[in-house]
Design a protein around this motif. Sequence first.
Motif, short mmCIF file in Angstrom:
data_model
loop_
_atom_site.label_atom_id
_atom_site.label_comp_id
_atom_site.label_asym_id
_atom_site.label_seq_id
_atom_site.Cartn_x
_atom_site.Cartn_y
_atom_site.Cartn_z
N ALA A 34 1.73 5.17 -2.25
CA ALA A 34 1.13 6.25 -1.47
C ALA A 34 1.13 7.60 -2.16
O ALA A 34 0.32 8.45 -1.84
CB ALA A 34 1.83 6.37 -0.11
N VAL A 41 -5.81 1.53 7.88
CA VAL A 41 -5.56 2.82 7.24
C VAL A 41 -6.92 3.52 7.12
O VAL A 41 -7.77 3.09 6.36
CB VAL A 41 -4.91 2.64 5.85
CG1 VAL A 41 -4.70 3.99 5.18
CG2 VAL A 41 -3.61 1.86 5.96
N GLY A 65 -2.35 9.96 0.05
CA GLY A 65 -1.81 10.50 -1.20
C GLY A 65 -1.62 12.00 -1.21
O GLY A 65 -0.56 12.50 -1.59
N LEU A 83 -8.21 -1.23 2.82
CA LEU A 83 -7.42 -0.28 3.61
C LEU A 83 -7.93 -0.22 5.05
O LEU A 83 -7.14 -0.22 5.99
CB LEU A 83 -7.48 1.12 3.00
CG LEU A 83 -6.70 1.36 1.71
CD1 LEU A 83 -6.95 2.76 1.19
CD2 LEU A 83 -5.22 1.12 1.91
N THR A 133 -12.22 0.75 -6.63
CA THR A 133 -12.04 1.76 -5.59
C THR A 133 -12.67 1.35 -4.27
O THR A 133 -12.05 1.47 -3.21
CB THR A 133 -12.61 3.11 -6.06
OG1 THR A 133 -12.02 3.45 -7.31
CG2 THR A 133 -12.32 4.21 -5.07
N ARG A 169 -7.51 6.88 6.28
CA ARG A 169 -7.58 7.79 5.13
C ARG A 169 -6.40 7.52 4.23
O ARG A 169 -5.30 7.24 4.68
CB ARG A 169 -7.51 9.24 5.59
CG ARG A 169 -8.77 9.71 6.29
CD ARG A 169 -8.70 11.18 6.49
NE ARG A 169 -8.84 11.82 5.18
CZ ARG A 169 -9.25 13.04 5.01
NH1 ARG A 169 -9.55 13.78 6.04
NH2 ARG A 169 -9.36 13.56 3.82
N TRP A 170 -6.62 7.67 2.94
CA TRP A 170 -5.55 7.47 1.98
C TRP A 170 -4.59 8.66 2.05
O TRP A 170 -5.01 9.82 1.97
CB TRP A 170 -6.12 7.32 0.57
CG TRP A 170 -5.06 7.06 -0.44
CD1 TRP A 170 -4.67 7.88 -1.44
CD2 TRP A 170 -4.24 5.91 -0.52
NE1 TRP A 170 -3.66 7.31 -2.16
CE2 TRP A 170 -3.37 6.08 -1.60
CE3 TRP A 170 -4.14 4.73 0.23
CZ2 TRP A 170 -2.42 5.15 -1.96
CZ3 TRP A 170 -3.20 3.79 -0.14
CH2 TRP A 170 -2.36 4.00 -1.23
N VAL A 229 0.84 -1.20 0.00
CA VAL A 229 0.00 0.00 0.00
C VAL A 229 0.87 1.25 0.00
O VAL A 229 0.69 2.16 -0.81
CB VAL A 229 -0.95 0.01 1.22
CG1 VAL A 229 -1.62 1.36 1.38
CG2 VAL A 229 -1.99 -1.09 1.09
N TYR A 230 1.85 1.31 0.90
CA TYR A 230 2.67 2.51 1.01
C TYR A 230 3.62 2.69 -0.16
O TYR A 230 4.11 3.78 -0.40
CB TYR A 230 3.41 2.54 2.35
CG TYR A 230 2.48 2.90 3.48
CD1 TYR A 230 1.76 4.09 3.45
CD2 TYR A 230 2.30 2.06 4.56
CE1 TYR A 230 0.89 4.43 4.46
CE2 TYR A 230 1.44 2.39 5.59
CZ TYR A 230 0.74 3.59 5.53
OH TYR A 230 -0.13 3.92 6.53
N LYS A 259 -10.67 0.57 -0.77
CA LYS A 259 -10.90 1.31 0.48
C LYS A 259 -11.31 0.39 1.62
O LYS A 259 -10.88 0.57 2.77
CB LYS A 259 -11.93 2.41 0.26
CG LYS A 259 -11.38 3.55 -0.59
CD LYS A 259 -12.39 4.65 -0.79
CE LYS A 259 -11.80 5.76 -1.63
NZ LYS A 259 -12.75 6.86 -1.84
N SER A 299 -3.07 8.89 -6.29
CA SER A 299 -4.40 9.10 -5.73
C SER A 299 -4.95 7.72 -5.36
O SER A 299 -4.46 6.69 -5.83
CB SER A 299 -5.31 9.77 -6.75
OG SER A 299 -5.57 8.89 -7.83
N ALA A 300 -5.97 7.69 -4.53
CA ALA A 300 -6.55 6.41 -4.11
C ALA A 300 -7.08 5.65 -5.33
O ALA A 300 -6.92 4.42 -5.42
CB ALA A 300 -7.67 6.65 -3.10
#
Length: 87
Positions: free
Chosen positions: A10, A37, A42, A32, A25, A39-40, A6-7, A29, A13-14
Amino acid sequence: MGLDCVYAHALLSADDAAIELGFGTTTFKKRLRQLGVRRWPGRQFAGVLKCYEYIVTVLNVRKATRGSCVFSKATTEPRSNDRLTDA
């Protein structure tokens, strides 16, 4: 999909990160949230990166202009220690 994966995405954008990782999407989420996590990040990472790039640019400009004539803020005359001498 783990936090390291994921990172690694980062700065995107999501939506773009979800596509890169092969998720929709909503599924991205949800995954995540399962990983903790909330909030994303980015935009936050992009903002920090933009500030870093600005600082590097300013430092490079200052480094490149060393030794040139520097004007004081009060007048348009060069400071006495920066005046060029006639040779």
